[in-house]
Scaffold this motif. Sequence first.
Motif, PDB file in Angstrom:
ATOM      1  N   UNK A 299       0.792  -1.230   0.000  1.00  0.00           N
ATOM      2  CA  UNK A 299       0.000   0.000   0.000  1.00  0.00           C
ATOM      3  C   UNK A 299       0.827   1.284   0.000  1.00  0.00           C
TER       4      UNK A 299
ATOM      5  N   UNK B 262       2.304   6.050  -5.930  1.00  0.00           N
ATOM      6  CA  UNK B 262       1.894   6.126  -7.333  1.00  0.00           C
ATOM      7  C   UNK B 262       0.664   7.018  -7.480  1.00  0.00           C
TER       8      UNK B 262
ATOM      9  N   UNK C 170     -10.769   1.821   6.094  1.00  0.00           N
ATOM     10  CA  UNK C 170     -10.709   0.440   6.545  1.00  0.00           C
ATOM     11  C   UNK C 170     -11.784  -0.342   5.782  1.00  0.00           C
TER      12      UNK C 170
ATOM     13  N   UNK D  90      -7.209  -7.062   3.745  1.00  0.00           N
ATOM     14  CA  UNK D  90      -6.812  -8.106   4.688  1.00  0.00           C
ATOM     15  C   UNK D  90      -7.705  -8.125   5.918  1.00  0.00           C
TER      16      UNK D  90
ATOM     17  N   UNK E 200      -4.295 -12.782   7.658  1.00  0.00           N
ATOM     18  CA  UNK E 200      -3.776 -11.453   7.960  1.00  0.00           C
ATOM     19  C   UNK E 200      -3.229 -10.776   6.712  1.00  0.00           C
TER      20      UNK E 200
ATOM     21  N   UNK F 119      -3.295  -9.325   2.870  1.00  0.00           N
ATOM     22  CA  UNK F 119      -4.278  -8.848   1.896  1.00  0.00           C
ATOM     23  C   UNK F 119      -4.345  -9.822   0.715  1.00  0.00           C
TER      24      UNK F 119
ATOM     25  N   UNK G 202      -4.454  -8.400  -5.382  1.00  0.00           N
ATOM     26  CA  UNK G 202      -4.155  -6.969  -5.272  1.00  0.00           C
ATOM     27  C   UNK G 202      -2.652  -6.764  -5.052  1.00  0.00           C
ATOM     28  N   UNK G 203      -2.037  -7.640  -4.243  1.00  0.00           N
ATOM     29  CA  UNK G 203      -0.584  -7.559  -4.017  1.00  0.00           C
ATOM     30  C   UNK G 203       0.177  -7.716  -5.330  1.00  0.00           C
TER      31      UNK G 203
ATOM     32  N   UNK H 163       0.011  -4.755  -7.435  1.00  0.00           N
ATOM     33  CA  UNK H 163       0.675  -3.577  -6.874  1.00  0.00           C
ATOM     34  C   UNK H 163      -0.285  -2.419  -6.665  1.00  0.00           C
ATOM     35  N   UNK H 164      -1.556  -2.736  -6.428  1.00  0.00           N
ATOM     36  CA  UNK H 164      -2.543  -1.678  -6.186  1.00  0.00           C
ATOM     37  C   UNK H 164      -2.904  -1.651  -4.705  1.00  0.00           C
ATOM     38  N   UNK H 165      -3.551  -0.569  -4.336  1.00  0.00           N
ATOM     39  CA  UNK H 165      -3.977  -0.363  -2.957  1.00  0.00           C
ATOM     40  C   UNK H 165      -4.782  -1.564  -2.467  1.00  0.00           C
ATOM     41  N   UNK H 166      -4.409  -2.101  -1.307  1.00  0.00           N
ATOM     42  CA  UNK H 166      -5.149  -3.274  -0.807  1.00  0.00           C
ATOM     43  C   UNK H 166      -6.166  -2.892   0.260  1.00  0.00           C
ATOM     44  N   UNK H 167      -6.011  -1.717   0.870  1.00  0.00           N
ATOM     45  CA  UNK H 167      -6.999  -1.374   1.899  1.00  0.00           C
ATOM     46  C   UNK H 167      -8.176  -0.618   1.270  1.00  0.00           C
TER      47      UNK H 167
END
Lengths: 81, 377
Positions: free
Chosen positions: A50, A56, B300, B320, B326, B328, B332-333, B336-340
Amino acid sequence: MTEVTQPALTIDALGKKCPIPIIMLAEQINHVPLNAVVSVLADDPAAYTDVPAWCRLKSHRHVGSYELPGGGWAIHVRRNY
Amino acid sequence: MAYFDAASTEPLHPQAREALLAAIDVGWADPARLYNQARRAHLLLEQARTEVAEALGARPDEISFTSSGTQAVHLGVLGTLHGRRRAGRHLVTSAVEHSSVLHAAGVHERDGGTAETVGVSLTGRVDLDAFAAAVAGHDTALACLQTANHEVGTLQPVTEAAEICRRHGVPLLVDAAQTAGRMPIPPGWSVLTASAHKWGGPAGVGVLAVRKGTRFRSFLPEDERERRRVPGFENVPGIVAAAAALRAMTAEAAQECSRLSALVDRIRETVPKIVPDVEVIGEPVDRAPHIVTFSCLYVDGEALLTELDKAGFAVSSGSSCTASTLRPSHVLEAMGVLTHGNVRVSLPRGASAAEVDRFLAVLPGLVRRIRQDAGVE
């Protein structure tokens, strides 16, 4: 070794779950001068993905992520604007 | 309550419900026996097999029914690797396959085999050059690629991947769980897997298709059922209902999927305009018709899901904090994008424009409140 700049600020987000490390980073990035580096210490696996994704989206620069001996990472971000 | 989680499971199609109730009464006997009731069950099973084969572009004798899509993947991956042990021990998958593929790869590795995951772009599309290089390895026994990603909807270049595999004589397992019944199956697969409850059939039925000429050997104890590919007594009523749902969904697909796709476009275009600091994820055009995913910065994911549930929307998340683990989502990992703050909206058959508009009306306020509670300006 030009890449590993000494961080001007270290944010201790160890033990904190995402999105808290990102919120702390967003709050504090403007506390350092332009082109200075902020180091985010985090051990939530989500932060590893994140923080670079935030860079980015926000057009800051993810310099690198370095494993910490006690677990987690020091994730370095350069303030771009 | 607006149900927007079709990618987890599509509600039972009315025609599947009707077929299920009828088949429970007439299709309960053991289809492997020779008396009247058994012959009736056998006939129902083989009719369903023919229908499913036709809808998926396979021959009836290539189709085996499993107890789930996950079991179809486990048997498909490990059975093909077992059948090709002499050809090689290397397994190639994309990094964003369903966990059933990655867990089967884990079993293969513990058994002394090797496995390699090929990376994806920011939109979740597999890197075809890297995929080709991995398939070309001298020891590669099997490659796996999904038709569409289950979390972000991105379509994978299956036709191109199949051509690469064909050139190297490597079988390709195609996991069609998210698109079977919604889109035509791309050609070129050697092994095909799917799950009935994702196309409006009942839970408890999966499909494993093995193309004629593909070496396959079950790794499980021997059993006579389903061409020795799947052990255990077939769920005939479930299979009959699955076939009815697939027939109905396929017949409606062209019209219904373009309607749902327009609603997905509306969400993709509107969300970034009405919610600040949001990233819509996945391929904008080359995508499954019913899936859209976005991540809200500083939010969240669990809090957002809970608020959406209270507001009458059932959606899912790859964040996650909303998962049993625990970590994510590996999808998404890998992207490489936002996981939350992640929300996946997946529209079932019949989802209405009014429901989508109401979702878009309540979302900005919910996100704003969660951000305020977290102290974000």
